[in-house]
Design an enzyme around this catalytic site. Structure first.
Site, PDB file in Angstrom:
ATOM      1  N   GLU A  23      68.469 -88.321 -24.381  1.00 38.07           N
ATOM      2  CA  GLU A  23      67.614 -87.814 -25.074  1.00 38.07           C
ATOM      3  C   GLU A  23      66.308 -88.512 -24.678  1.00 38.07           C
ATOM      4  O   GLU A  23      66.116 -89.570 -24.296  1.00 38.07           O
ATOM      5  CB  GLU A  23      67.953 -88.276 -26.697  1.00 38.07           C
ATOM      6  N   CYS A  46      70.994 -81.773 -28.015  1.00 35.21           N
ATOM      7  CA  CYS A  46      71.528 -82.305 -26.759  1.00 35.21           C
ATOM      8  C   CYS A  46      71.331 -81.297 -25.865  1.00 35.21           C
ATOM      9  O   CYS A  46      71.887 -80.168 -25.776  1.00 35.21           O
ATOM     10  CB  CYS A  46      73.030 -82.484 -27.012  1.00 35.21           C
TER      11      CYS A  46
END
Length: 217
Positions: free
Chosen positions: A102, A2
């Site tokens: 992402e 992340c």
């Protein structure tokens, strides 16, 4: 992993969602990046909102540069690594978000994907935090976001995803009287695919200097 996320929700709505006082002043963030201060929920005495620097600086670190390399921690090895084991037992936090990014490999390019809940509600990443004192006596409170195996949706984008906690799991994670490692690690499961959605967004998100609503348009 992340590496970027958003928090565009009003502070009063954040406080209501986590049943705490709206004790911080915030503005909408569309490109939260490592080394920046992020909104977190701590139970340090009472349960409250606080700022933590994203990128863990362990209390034993010689300098703060290590923080840029410790933005994430793998759930599978938390109980094994000295940097995290102590924090797993006593310094756990929630990192507040309403979306995260992402990058999906597509041929020779990477497309940024924006992942949210289908209902657009707030959620919380599981995190660990620590306190570091610099050589000139500056106190820095910092954190890392825990990652886990991807769910079905995320596996089409990346091989990891942040560990997202829901209501009861949030309270268990924040419970400072809870020290059982297997129980805590069991909370760090892939989040339900059915509750999440993803879509491609502007490549401008690659640059942390850009922080506007255009990034998720």
């Amino acid at each position: 992993m992340c590496g970027r996320f958003t928090l565009t929700t009003d502070i009063n709505a954040i406080a209501k969602a986590f049943n705490v006082a709206p004790s911080l002043q915030t503005q909408p963030r569309y490109n939260v990046a490592p080394t920046q201060n992020i909104v977190s929920v701590l139970r340090d005495g009472d349960t409250h909102l606080d700022w933590l620097r994203w990128g863990l600086i362990p209390s034993w670190a010689k300098d703060e540069s290590i923080g840029s390399r410790m933005i994430n921690a793998r759930a599978e090895t938390l109980a094994e690594k000295p940097s995290f084991k102590r924090l797993l037992r006593g310094r756990r936090c929630l990192v507040v978000a309403d979306g995260f990014y992402e990058w999906k490999q597509e041929g020779k390019t990477k497309t940024p994907m924006y992942i949210t809940m289908k209902d657009k509600e707030l959620f919380a990443f599981a995190g660990l935090w620590d306190v570091w004192k610099s050589p000139d006596n500056e106190i820095v409170r910092s954190c890392t976001i825990i990652t886990t195996e991807p769910n079905e949706l995320m596996s089409t984008i990346h091989n990891r995803m942040p560990a997202i906690l829901t209501g009861e799991a949030q309270q268990d994670w924040l419970n400072t009287d809870e020290h059982d490692e297997p129980f805590l690690l069991n909370l760090l499961k892939p989040f339900s695919t059915d509750a999440m959605e993803a879509r491609p967004v502007s490549r401008q998100v690659n640059n942390p200097r850009y922080d506007s609503a255009e990034l998720i348009a």
